[in-house]
Design an enzyme around this catalytic site. Structure first.
Site, PDB file in Angstrom:
ATOM      1  N   TYR A  93      27.854 -32.283  45.697  1.00  0.00           N
ATOM      2  CA  TYR A  93      26.998 -31.352  44.970  1.00  0.00           C
ATOM      3  C   TYR A  93      25.675 -31.180  45.696  1.00  0.00           C
ATOM      4  O   TYR A  93      25.241 -32.048  46.465  1.00  0.00           O
ATOM      5  CB  TYR A  93      26.772 -31.809  43.523  1.00  0.00           C
ATOM      6  CG  TYR A  93      25.806 -32.963  43.321  1.00  0.00           C
ATOM      7  CD1 TYR A  93      24.436 -32.738  43.145  1.00  0.00           C
ATOM      8  CD2 TYR A  93      26.262 -34.280  43.270  1.00  0.00           C
ATOM      9  CE1 TYR A  93      23.555 -33.787  42.931  1.00  0.00           C
ATOM     10  CE2 TYR A  93      25.384 -35.332  43.056  1.00  0.00           C
ATOM     11  CZ  TYR A  93      24.030 -35.086  42.887  1.00  0.00           C
ATOM     12  OH  TYR A  93      23.152 -36.115  42.690  1.00  0.00           O
ATOM     13  N   CYS A  94      25.050 -30.040  45.451  1.00  0.00           N
ATOM     14  CA  CYS A  94      23.691 -29.782  45.927  1.00  0.00           C
ATOM     15  C   CYS A  94      22.889 -29.306  44.717  1.00  0.00           C
ATOM     16  O   CYS A  94      23.181 -29.721  43.590  1.00  0.00           O
ATOM     17  CB  CYS A  94      23.673 -28.798  47.091  1.00  0.00           C
ATOM     18  SG  CYS A  94      24.474 -27.212  46.789  1.00  0.00           S
ATOM     19  N   TRP A  95      21.889 -28.460  44.917  1.00  0.00           N
ATOM     20  CA  TRP A  95      21.045 -28.064  43.798  1.00  0.00           C
ATOM     21  C   TRP A  95      21.810 -27.262  42.748  1.00  0.00           C
ATOM     22  O   TRP A  95      21.788 -27.577  41.557  1.00  0.00           O
ATOM     23  CB  TRP A  95      19.839 -27.280  44.316  1.00  0.00           C
ATOM     24  CG  TRP A  95      19.055 -26.560  43.257  1.00  0.00           C
ATOM     25  CD1 TRP A  95      18.779 -25.236  43.207  1.00  0.00           C
ATOM     26  CD2 TRP A  95      18.441 -27.117  42.084  1.00  0.00           C
ATOM     27  NE1 TRP A  95      18.032 -24.923  42.094  1.00  0.00           N
ATOM     28  CE2 TRP A  95      17.808 -26.066  41.385  1.00  0.00           C
ATOM     29  CE3 TRP A  95      18.368 -28.403  41.560  1.00  0.00           C
ATOM     30  CZ2 TRP A  95      17.116 -26.259  40.192  1.00  0.00           C
ATOM     31  CZ3 TRP A  95      17.670 -28.596  40.370  1.00  0.00           C
ATOM     32  CH2 TRP A  95      17.054 -27.536  39.703  1.00  0.00           C
TER      33      TRP A  95
END
Length: 352
Positions: A93-95
């Protein structure tokens, strides 16, 4: 798509996944999903460089800048992720589930490794946490452990957790003991977002429990604030008063707080936060005892001259509590607490 994982799917089976946060170290430090490891695609400085390119020259230029920055690091990023995963299915995941996590996902997928991408990234997880504390009403019975400082409330909570009992270690989640000495020896307290994330996951796991046991706290634990829904449930819950002899309490305080020379200096400095109540002279005396390593008399003086006089539990009538439990013997006291919760629950079922 099978490669995409929703927040709800992740919550139901999160123990089986190796969760990787590919955001920059600064983003990760500020807030993250509990249990995630940080394998950043960009450093904080590199992220700022890509952002500048985006705002000044557009998305295409930002992509090229990002590619040039990360290309030499891709093999190490993959190596770090695979080494940590040790065969578990990887979730990235990222932002907000955008290009950073998607690029690493595409690479791992192309190489044939089991990998999924969290839909919406950290932002979606955070929305789920906020919605939980805003919209959920805590219906299960809540048992609140009160008592004078040093009685062992946190010790009881930790031992309950070791036994698999449905309890919340709020101070552990906050990484703060909730007092003037609350941060001594613990390092940085957790951010509000990280505290709420840990609390949410713990309460999510306990949603089908017959009851919940917590330590009595104020609205704040150090720098973090309890969600209104939990604080209200604690206020209206079944309160149990824990008692222990002064010698036991002093011994537990000393065991909890004393340690390295660094802790000694921190403890001595923290005493002066009590100056408004104790006065300068008493604070100087306490700080002197601590600096000399005379922890037992310092702890006893704090109990008799400060905590026992000013803390609310010492002024409550015993009849205000569901029960009074002696915890000089921790195991015996814990057994009594669990018996109380079980019997109270049975009585509630019979009455209904």
């Amino acid at each position: 798509m099978k490669s995409l994982l929703s927040v709800e799917q992740f919550l139901e089976n999160r123990q089986q996944y190796y969760l990787v946060d590919v955001r920059s170290p600064g983003e990760f430090t500020k807030s993250s999903i509990p249990g995630a490891v940080n394998v950043p695609l960009f450093s904080d400085e590199e992220r700022a460089e890509v952002g500048t390119a985006y705002w000044q020259e557009g998305a295409d230029r930002a992509k090229l800048v990002g590619l040039s920055l990360v290309s030499s690091k891709l093999s190490k990023i993959v190596e770090d992720i695979l080494e940590g995963a040790a065969g578990r299915e990887i979730v990235l995941y990222c932002w907000r589930g955008g290009m950073r996590s998607r690029s690493v996902f595409s690479l791992l997928e192309a190489l044939g490794y089991p990998v999924r991408q969290l839909v919406g990234g950290y932002k979606a997880f955070r929305r789920r946490v906020v919605a939980f504390f805003k919209d959920t009403k805590l219906d299960l019975p809540v048992y609140v452990l009160n008592g004078l400082t040093g009685v062992g409330k946190t010790l009881v909570i930790k031992k309950l957790l070791e036994k698999g009992a449905p309890a919340l270690d709020l101070e552990g989640m906050a990484n703060h003991r909730g007092s003037a000495f609350g941060a001594v020896g613990l390092g940085q307290s957790r951010s509000q977002k990280d505290f709420e994330a840990l609390l949410f996951l713990a309460m999510y796991d306990l949603k089908n429990s017959p009851f919940l046991i917590v330590e009595g706290e104020g609205k704040r634990i150090g720098p973090v604030v309890l969600p209104d829904m939990l604080f209200a449930a604690m206020h209206h819950g079944h309160h149990i008063l824990l008692e222990a002899g002064l010698d036991t309490r002093v011994e537990r305080i000393v065991t909890e707080y004393h340690g390295s020379a660094t802790n000694r200096a921190e403890l001595a400095d923290a005493v002066y936060a009590l100056q408004q109540k104790l006065g300068r002279e008493q604070c100087e005396e306490l700080a002197g005892l601590i600096r000399r390593g005379e922890y037992l008399p310092a702890a006893q003086k704090l109990c008799t001259d400060y905590y026992d006089l000013y803390y609310r539990d010492s002024r409550q009538k015993r009849t205000h509590y569901l029960a009074v439990v002696n915890v000089d013997d921790l195991d015996k006291g814990i057994a009594e607490i669990l018996d109380l919760a079980g019997r109270s629950l049975q009585e509630k079922v019979i009455d209904s």
